[in-house]
Design a protein around this motif. Structure first.
Motif, short mmCIF file in Angstrom:
data_model
loop_
_atom_site.label_atom_id
_atom_site.label_comp_id
_atom_site.label_asym_id
_atom_site.label_seq_id
_atom_site.Cartn_x
_atom_site.Cartn_y
_atom_site.Cartn_z
N LEU A 122 109.36 -27.45 79.08
CA LEU A 122 109.55 -29.01 79.12
C LEU A 122 109.92 -29.68 80.49
N VAL A 135 114.61 -34.49 76.87
CA VAL A 135 114.22 -33.06 77.16
C VAL A 135 115.49 -32.24 76.60
N LYS A 138 114.91 -32.06 72.77
CA LYS A 138 113.71 -31.04 72.57
C LYS A 138 114.09 -29.58 72.43
#
Length: 242
Positions: A122, A135, A138
């Motif tokens: 990421l 981020v 995720k």
């Protein structure tokens, strides 16, 4: 001489990566985790060669502290670009499914960005708080899917002997998933390149994996400010004699 060799190595890797990335794309359509495992092996080999050419003498300790039965969050201090090479070469043999969180500028490097994509890495834009939160979310999803996450909570490279404050927001990756935090201490990687750019010089580099920290088992301020607690642990690891 080492600088020239590293440049040549990078060009060779870019060329060799073309057919390997095609294989990666095919495998990914069949099995994403198998594709990630293939990608990390390719990257591990490339990074080991790069460190050998750079004259790095690796010292790795504490691998036995990494839990093998669940995904974890690796939290490390960050001193140099060579931190990434050292971490990948040491983790890959013990903990295959690892996604790194890196600064968005890395995406500018051809082939490196492509391999990082296939490793489910990421990219964080330090100046964009909204993107940073995306981020983190995720990364939480990846841990739930069985991937471990490697992050440098200082947020930037810091080659001093005192760690910068850890970003508390990054600790949500562990607290929201109940994943253990593995503290990672890195030393002397800045001596390979950053301290005498543009030249690369050999030297001893160190990485130590500490005992896992389980957020749910912490109490009081340690649980409230987990970033500060993890920072303190890694600072103590850093201050130990080699």
């Amino acid at each position: 001489m080492r600088t020239i060799l590293i440049i040549l190595l990078y060009l060779i890797v870019c060329i060799v990566s073309i057919p390997l990335l095609l294989i990666e794309c095919i495998v990914r359509k069949i099995n994403e985790k198998a594709a990630a495992a293939f990608a990390i092996r390719v990257v591990q080999i490339a990074f080991n060669v790069a460190m050998f050419v750079s004259g790095c003498k690796k010292h790795i300790s504490g691998l036995e502290n990494i839990p093998q039965d669940q995904p974890v969050m690796f939290a490390a201090n960050h001193r140099s670009f060579y931190d990434i090479l050292l971490a990948y070469s040491s983790i890959a043999s013990r903990h295959v499914q690892v996604a790194f969180i890196s600064k968005i500028e890395i995406k500018k490097f051809p082939m490196i960005a492509q391999w990082m994509y296939f490793l489910n890495c990421l990219f964080m834009d330090r100046g964009n708080m909204k993107q940073n939160m995306e981020v983190i979310l995720k990364a939480i999803s990846l841990i739930k899917e069985g991937y471990s996450i490697y992050i440098a909570p200082e947020g930037t490279r810091n080659a001093t002997d005192t760690l910068l404050p850890f970003k508390e927001g990054s600790m949500k990756i562990a607290t929201k998933t109940k994943a253990p935090i593995v503290p990672v201490c890195i030393k002397h990687t800045e001596e390979i390149m950053e301290n005498h750019l543009p030249w690369i010089r050999g030297g001893h580099i160190y990485i130590e994996y500490g005992k896992p920290i389980y957020p749910d088992q912490l109490e009081g301020d340690d649980k409230k400010y987990i970033g500060a607690y993890v920072q303190k642990i890694i600072q103590e690891m850093y201050d130990k004699e080699e």
